[in-house]
Design an enzyme around this catalytic site. Structure first.
Site, PDB file in Angstrom:
ATOM      1  CB  CYS A   7      -0.788  -0.288   5.437  1.00 42.58           C
ATOM      2  SG  CYS A   7       0.734  -0.987   4.757  1.00 42.58           S
ATOM      3  CB  CYS A  60      -0.582  -4.539   8.459  1.00 40.67           C
ATOM      4  SG  CYS A  60       0.579  -3.290   7.843  1.00 40.67           S
ATOM      5  CD  GLU A  87      -1.409  -2.329   2.077  1.00 37.56           C
ATOM      6  OE1 GLU A  87      -2.215  -2.933   2.791  1.00 37.56           O
ATOM      7  OE2 GLU A  87      -0.195  -2.647   1.994  1.00 37.56           O
TER       8      GLU A  87
END
EC number: 3.5.4.5
Length: 294
Positions: free
Chosen positions: A132, A129, A104
């Protein structure tokens, strides 16, 4: 077509292969699609924006560098312009795991470095996660940024990061991807240094005011700039070297073939990127490193 795409290409639906080939079939394919190119592919395949982004994830993941995990992740950032930017996770052997770049982050930084002003959505193979989610919270898209996953209903960043802490809590009004120019200057005609200076002038560091930029000269003769992207939570901040490595790798360059690197930052900044930059460059086999301050 670039060699990294060959293994995954045959696994794509034939209709998508046909629609993508005029663009991805070129050796200089920049791992992004313009709005017009995306529109043409959507029409040929009967896709909407989200369906196309999900279909492109395997191609994006083909750009992953995973010498440690061997676990490839792809991401697609869609700008408000309609352009689609590929991203992939990147790991570096011989340096701490904290230097890892998530897919990302890669897609978002790719878009930022190519001049995109705001993102509409981020599509990724797996649920983002926490690292991110916090990184995305710095964007000028805000918590209404759309997050798309394969075979799941679309949600906004607010869903993935409820009760978030971010730049608004600290009174920051100029956000990541907002156009800026800090106006720093250096007396030089060195193109690589000037590229790094330009990157520093467009970097995002509202918490430390430690603006910095890098420029990498690949052995292929191409220059790759990188800007620092700071974060309200500090740890998810992306160093300028990583930003340049993102552009280098995602564009088809070789991160192990850096001819020369330059870092530019403030002389009296509260923090410095110098030691970390030198350490990672050494691990990547680059010994020609120049350091400048404004």
């Amino acid at each position: 077509m670039q060699a990294r795409f060959h293994p995954i290409w045959v696994q794509l639906p034939s209709k998508l292969q046909d629609a993508l080939l005029p663009y991805a079939g070129n050796d200089d394919f920049p791992a992004m699609l313009t709005a017009e190119q995306a529109k043409s592919i959507k029409k040929a395949c009967g896709f909407d924006d989200n369906t196309l982004a999900v279909a492109l994830l395997p191609l994006a993941a083909a750009s992953s560098l995973t010498p440690i995990s061997h676990f490839n992740v792809g991401a697609i950032a869609r700008g408000e312009s309609g352009n689609l930017y590929f991203g992939a996770n990147m790991e570096f052997a011989g340096v701490p795991l904290q230097q890892t770049i998530h897919a990302e982050q890669c897609a978002i930084t790719h878009a930022w470095l190519l001049g995109e002003k705001r993102l509409a959505s981020v599509t990724v193979n797996y649920s983002p996660c926490g690292h991110c989610r916090q990184f995305m919270n710095e964007l000028n898209s805000g918590t209404q940024l759309e997050i798309h996953l394969p075979k799941q209903a679309s949600s906004t960043l607010d869903h993935y990061l409820p009760d978030s802490f971010g730049p608004n809590d600290l009174g920051i009004t100029t956000l990541l991807m907002d156009p800026v120019n800090h106006g720093y200057k250096l007396e030089t005609t060195d193109k690589l240094v000037l590229t790094a200076l330009d990157a520093a002038n467009q970097s995002y560091a509202p918490y430390s005011n430690s603006y910095s930029g890098t420029a990498l000269l690949g052995k292929d003769g191409i220059i790759y700039p990188g800007r620092y992207a700071e974060n309200a939570a500090f740890n998810p901040s992306l160093p300028p070297l990583q930003a340049a490595l993102i552009l280098m790798n995602i564009s088809g360059g070789d991160c192990l073939a850096i001819e020369r690197a330059v870092l530019v930052e403030g002389k009296h900044s509260d923090l410095s990127q110098r030691s970390a930059t030198q350490s990672i460059l050494a691990a990547l086999g680059c010994s020609k490193f120049d350091y400048y301050t404004f």
